[in-house]
Design a protein around this motif. Structure first.
Motif: not given
Length: 208
Positions: A166-180
């Motif tokens: 959720p941290l990465l998603y909140s920063k709009q790093l969507y692909m890195m969020s899905f990677l995580t």
């Protein structure tokens, strides 16, 4: 940290994802799959992904995550050498953590969290210092165990992954969020496969 789901915005952001982020994702996926298979090639693959991810995180002001990637780079070089080391001091095969490993791991996570929080609140404009520091410190602990080829590395890495999503998603790093998120799922299977290999080895030794 605000977290909300907007499918339309997500699709738009994925379409606008920078090439460097796609490259980081591709090498990150390859790295974790190689780790699951207990392959030493996870390290050179991971180093490429680390270098790409470092730039992206720095640009998003996730400074502790950036420091984490610097630590990843150091531990990747160390782990690569340690996995190749066939002597008693090396990590040529999977093993379980002992009491000393457990103490060191807790020390890395605990002291790292306090240190990173202090650094973030004192020297940066981070708006998520507590969470950013926690994600990084628990991942530091997991990477140390991975370099030692310890089974429990998967547990610590997934503690970090669970909060990082959720941290990465909140920063709009969507692909890195899905990677995580992908890493979180694969780490579960990685733990099960490593534990199975350890069990089979223990059983083989008992029959000798």
């Amino acid at each position: 940290m605000e977290f909300s789901f907007d499918a339309g915005l997500l699709l738009e952001q994925i379409q606008n994802t920078r090439l460097l982020e796609w490259i980081a994702v591709a090498f990150g996926v390859s790295e974790v799959l190689l780790a699951r298979k207990n392959s030493i090639w996870l390290y050179p693959t991971g180093i490429i992904g680390i270098l790409c991810g470092t730039y992206l995180l720095l640009d998003s002001k996730l400074y502790a995550e950036t420091l984490l990637h610097g630590y990843y780079l150091v531990m990747s070089i160390y782990g690569w050498a340690n996995w190749k080391n066939r002597s008693k001091s090396g990590a040529s095969q999977i093993s379980r953590s002992d009491s000393r490993d457990f103490a060191v791991t807790l020390g890395i996570a605990g002291i790292g969290w306090v240190f990173l929080y202090f650094m973030l609140t004192t020297f940066t404009d981070s708006d998520v210092p507590v969470i950013d520091a926690f994600v990084s410190s628990t991942a530091w602990a997991g990477m140390w165990l991975l370099a030692k080829r310890k089974l429990e590395n998967w547990i610590w890495l997934n503690i970090s992954n669970l909060v990082a999503i959720p941290l990465l998603y909140s920063k709009q790093l969507y692909m890195m969020s899905f990677l995580t998120l992908f890493l979180f799922v694969v780490a579960i299977f990685g733990y099960l496969e490593w534990r199975k290999e350890l069990t089979q080895r223990d059983e083989a030794l008992q029959t000798v």
